[in-house]
Design a protein around this motif. Structure first.
Motif, mmCIF file in Angstrom:
data_model
loop_
_atom_site.group_PDB
_atom_site.id
_atom_site.type_symbol
_atom_site.label_atom_id
_atom_site.label_comp_id
_atom_site.label_asym_id
_atom_site.label_seq_id
_atom_site.Cartn_x
_atom_site.Cartn_y
_atom_site.Cartn_z
ATOM 1 N N ASN A 55 19.949 7.191 37.953
ATOM 2 C CA ASN A 55 21.381 7.420 38.039
ATOM 3 C C ASN A 55 22.295 6.232 37.335
ATOM 4 O O ASN A 55 23.350 6.053 37.998
ATOM 5 N N ARG A 57 23.337 3.255 34.182
ATOM 6 C CA ARG A 57 23.635 3.201 32.626
ATOM 7 C C ARG A 57 23.009 2.170 32.553
ATOM 8 O O ARG A 57 22.850 1.003 32.891
ATOM 9 N N GLU A 88 21.591 7.689 34.592
ATOM 10 C CA GLU A 88 22.895 8.425 34.214
ATOM 11 C C GLU A 88 22.919 8.380 32.427
ATOM 12 O O GLU A 88 23.649 9.569 32.095
ATOM 13 N N GLN A 89 22.779 7.363 31.916
ATOM 14 C CA GLN A 89 23.157 6.976 30.449
ATOM 15 C C GLN A 89 22.060 6.135 29.898
ATOM 16 O O GLN A 89 21.865 5.144 30.534
ATOM 17 N N VAL A 90 21.589 6.419 28.711
ATOM 18 C CA VAL A 90 20.873 5.181 28.071
ATOM 19 C C VAL A 90 21.512 5.168 26.683
ATOM 20 O O VAL A 90 21.680 6.218 25.944
ATOM 21 N N THR A 91 21.953 3.827 26.242
ATOM 22 C CA THR A 91 22.826 3.507 25.185
ATOM 23 C C THR A 91 21.662 2.611 24.471
ATOM 24 O O THR A 91 21.376 1.643 24.928
ATOM 25 N N TRP A 108 27.118 -1.799 31.054
ATOM 26 C CA TRP A 108 25.792 -1.214 31.698
ATOM 27 C C TRP A 108 25.355 -1.971 33.037
ATOM 28 O O TRP A 108 25.701 -3.172 33.100
#
Length: 127
Positions: A55, A57, A88-91, A108
């Motif tokens: 969870n 970033r 939660e997110q992978v950039t 992040w």
């Protein structure tokens, strides 16, 4: 990315490695291994283990970057985490330095970069 795939799939071994010399805070260091770093801000008390990436970033270079994504994703998978579903997110930034800057500015929670990039980026930013 190619070598990491052939190494995993058929057990290929490297014949040599790249020796790079980096300058950090006026001192030179020889880096004779290619490795990945999991970067967390010094003020982030929520991430202390690999399991704490759930969870969160994540900023990474790209999915095909061995030391800026693949080695850290492999570590997550070995610990029972799914690098797609658990964060939660992978950039993906396509830039090692942008990942470091993103962790420093709070974009992040954690960053995946190649060994030595944190120090080089800080030197570029602070002189």
């Amino acid at each position: 990315g190619f070598f990491s795939c052939t190494g995993t799939e058929i057990g290929a071994q490297p014949l040599g490695t790249t020796l790079s010399r980096t300058k950090v805070r006026g001192r030179y260091y020889d880096l004779d291994v290619l490795a990945g770093t999991i970067l967390v801000g010094a003020d982030n008390r929520e991430i202390n283990t690999i399991e704490d990436l759930r969870n969160k970033r994540i900023g990474a270079v790209k999915i095909s970057e061995f030391a800026g994504g693949q080695s850290q994703f492999w570590t997550m998978m070995k610990s029972g985490l799914d690098y797609i579903m658990d964060p939660e997110q992978v950039t993906f930034t396509n830039s090692q330095e942008d990942v470091v800057r993103g962790v420093l500015d709070g974009s992040w929670d954690v960053g995946f970069v190649r060994t030595g990039v944190v120090e080089q980026t800080k030197d570029l930013e602070t002189g």
